[in-house]
Design an enzyme around this catalytic site. Structure first.
Site, short mmCIF file in Angstrom:
data_model
loop_
_atom_site.label_atom_id
_atom_site.label_comp_id
_atom_site.label_asym_id
_atom_site.label_seq_id
_atom_site.Cartn_x
_atom_site.Cartn_y
_atom_site.Cartn_z
N ASN A 142 -36.10 -14.99 34.11
CA ASN A 142 -36.68 -16.79 34.23
C ASN A 142 -38.60 -16.15 33.75
OD1 ASN A 142 -34.89 -16.00 36.48
ND2 ASN A 142 -36.26 -18.02 36.73
N THR A 156 -12.78 -34.21 35.25
CA THR A 156 -13.04 -34.72 33.69
C THR A 156 -13.95 -33.89 32.55
OG1 THR A 156 -12.37 -36.93 33.96
CG2 THR A 156 -13.25 -37.05 31.91
N GLN A 199 -31.00 -17.11 30.71
CA GLN A 199 -32.37 -16.80 29.96
C GLN A 199 -32.34 -16.26 28.17
OE1 GLN A 199 -34.83 -17.89 30.00
NE2 GLN A 199 -34.81 -19.07 31.91
N CYS A 250 -43.65 -22.51 42.13
CA CYS A 250 -42.01 -22.02 41.70
C CYS A 250 -41.23 -22.84 43.20
CB CYS A 250 -41.39 -20.89 41.69
SG CYS A 250 -39.74 -20.59 40.37
C1 LIG Z 1 -32.53 -22.35 34.30
C2 LIG Z 1 -31.75 -21.10 35.08
C3 LIG Z 1 -30.50 -21.46 36.26
C4 LIG Z 1 -30.34 -22.87 36.67
O1 LIG Z 1 -29.37 -23.63 35.35
P1 LIG Z 1 -28.97 -24.53 35.77
O2 LIG Z 1 -27.79 -24.92 34.46
O3 LIG Z 1 -30.41 -25.36 34.96
O4 LIG Z 1 -28.06 -24.70 36.61
C5 LIG Z 1 -29.96 -20.15 36.43
N1 LIG Z 1 -30.23 -18.74 36.26
C6 LIG Z 1 -31.70 -19.07 35.36
C7 LIG Z 1 -31.76 -17.37 35.45
C8 LIG Z 1 -32.08 -19.37 34.95
O5 LIG Z 1 -33.37 -19.60 33.77
#
Ligand SMILES: *Cc1c(COP(=O)(O)O)cnc(C)c1O
Length: 403
Positions: free
Chosen positions: A152, A241, A180, A327
């Protein structure tokens, strides 16, 4: 010019077509998809099944292999903890790497406190893990390899098919956090030997709080010990649900991403390259972090030496990006991902991630280049370090005196 959004790896806006698809499921079609005895329930179930097919198609899976989640944090936890607990009799060794998202690192760390052993592979300077490294780390008691598809922060894409083939050969389950990569690059769970895959709707122009976990049903049939116990929804893997409007949105987002993947990846890569060309034309001592080849088409992570990322972000104002020190924004720790590539604190602190998206325009990129170049020049003009470096002084040899 109004504010420019270049932080699509953090989240994306909901595509208007996705919102349109979701709206009826808040209103007239509001049923519980688990209600088996009336038309409200059937309509909801039909919509959920359609979305399952839309998501499955993007990764070459069967629709019965899709388990709805609240997103990738949940998907990763369900996969990693679920495998660990289900297969504990077989072994308690897991392989991952140091530059995963926290949603993989933290469940692995948690398992270390529960009697599991984790091998943390180091990436190479481009952010890549090789199949060779995975092979060397494998043991007789290895039950799971979990490695992200694409990073990411820097966008580096791992050799997933090679690693998957190795896992198949050794009978070890393979999970990938594809948050990603999903919808941006081609994925095929069968060709790539993937057993479990996490994805999240809000990274592909769908709504927040919904995502999916792919769980392989044959060759091998993957079993997971659930985290949430309840009504036995989603093959007993994830009770609760279903978020029907969210799921409809996730399906619509997946279908659009697949249909537009080819043209969009070319378009965003061109804009990304235009951004880099513009920056490097006007600025010296900047460098790309990550792998220039095996990289997501929308991601550009740049270090601007002698400039601090947070100050730079303030300097160029209304352009949304991420910095290598922001971050965990409460702390000023430089990004562990960039440190993991072997970058020094100075380069990590001076990095900015630009992540482009579906609605990014050429004008926005040109405006960004102008603003970033001006801000970097301004900050460097004020920096004694930059002045010393320009005068030919080797900063690494300077002995800094404290009082
Ligand atoms: C954004 C992200 C997550 C977290 O995803 P959510 O749906 O926000 O919990 C996990 N792994 C990567 C590589 C991400 O970019």
């Amino acid at each position: 010019m109004k504010s420019i959004y270049l932080d699509h790896n953090a989240t994306t806006p909901v595509d208007p077509r996705v919102l349109e698809a979701m709206l009826p499921y808040f209103k007239e079609t509001f049923g519980n998809s688990a209600s088996r005895n009336h038309s409200f329930g059937w309509a909801a179930e039909e919509a959920v099944d359609k979305a399952r097919g839309q998501v499955a198609k993007v990764i070459g899976a069967g629709s019965k292999e899709i388990v709805w989640t609240s997103g990738s944090t949940e998907g990763n936890n369900t996969a990693i903890q679920g495998v660990a607990r289900m297969y504990a009799d077989k072994g308690k060794h897991i392989i991952t790497c140091t530059i995963e998202h926290k949603a993989v690192i933290d469940p692995c760390k948690f398992l270390e406190t529960q009697g599991y052993e984790v091998t943390w592979l180091d990436s190479d300077p481009k952010g890549c893990i090789s199949a060779e490294q995975v092979k060397e780390a494998m043991r007789d008691d290895t039950i799971l390899v979990t490695l992200m598809f694409a990073n990411n922060e820097i966008g580096t894409i791992h050799p997933i098919a090679e690693i998957g083939a190795l896992c198949k050969e050794r009978g070890v389950l393979f999970h990938t956090d594809a948050t990603q990569a999903f919808g941006k690059v081609p994925i095929d769970v069968n060709e790539m030997g993937i057993d479990l895959l996490s994805l999240s709707a809000h990274k592909v122009y769908g709504p927040k709080g919904v995502g999916a976990l792919y769980v392989r049903r044959k060759k091998p049939r993957v079993r997971l010990q659930p985290i949430l116990h309840g009504g036995g929804h989603e093959r007993g893997i994830r009770s609760g649900t279903l978020n029907v409007p969210g799921i409809v949105g996730c399906g619509a987002a997946a279908e659009i991403a697949l249909a537009e993947m080819q043209t969009e990846s070319v378009r965003t890569a061109q804009l990304r390259d235009r951004l880099w060309a513009g920056l490097s034309e006007h600025l010296t001592e900047i460098s790309v972090n990550g792998d220039p080849q095996n990289r997501l088409p929308n991601t550009l992570n740049v270090s601007f030496l002698y400039v601090e990322g947070e100050s730079l972000m303030m300097g160029f104002g209304d352009i949304a990006v991420s910095s290598g020190s922001a971050c965990t924004s409460a702390s000023l720790e430089p990004s562990y991902v960039l440190k993991g590539l072997g970058l020094g604190d100075d380069l990590a602190h001076s990095s900015i991630r630009f992540s482009l998206g579906r609605f990014t325009t050429e004008q926005e990129i040109d405006h960004t280049i102008k603003r970033v170049v001006a801000a970097v020049n301004h900050l460097r003009d004020m920096s004694p370090l930059y002045e010393m470096a320009q005068a030919g002084i080797d900063l690494s040899k300077v002995v800094w005196q404290s009082h």
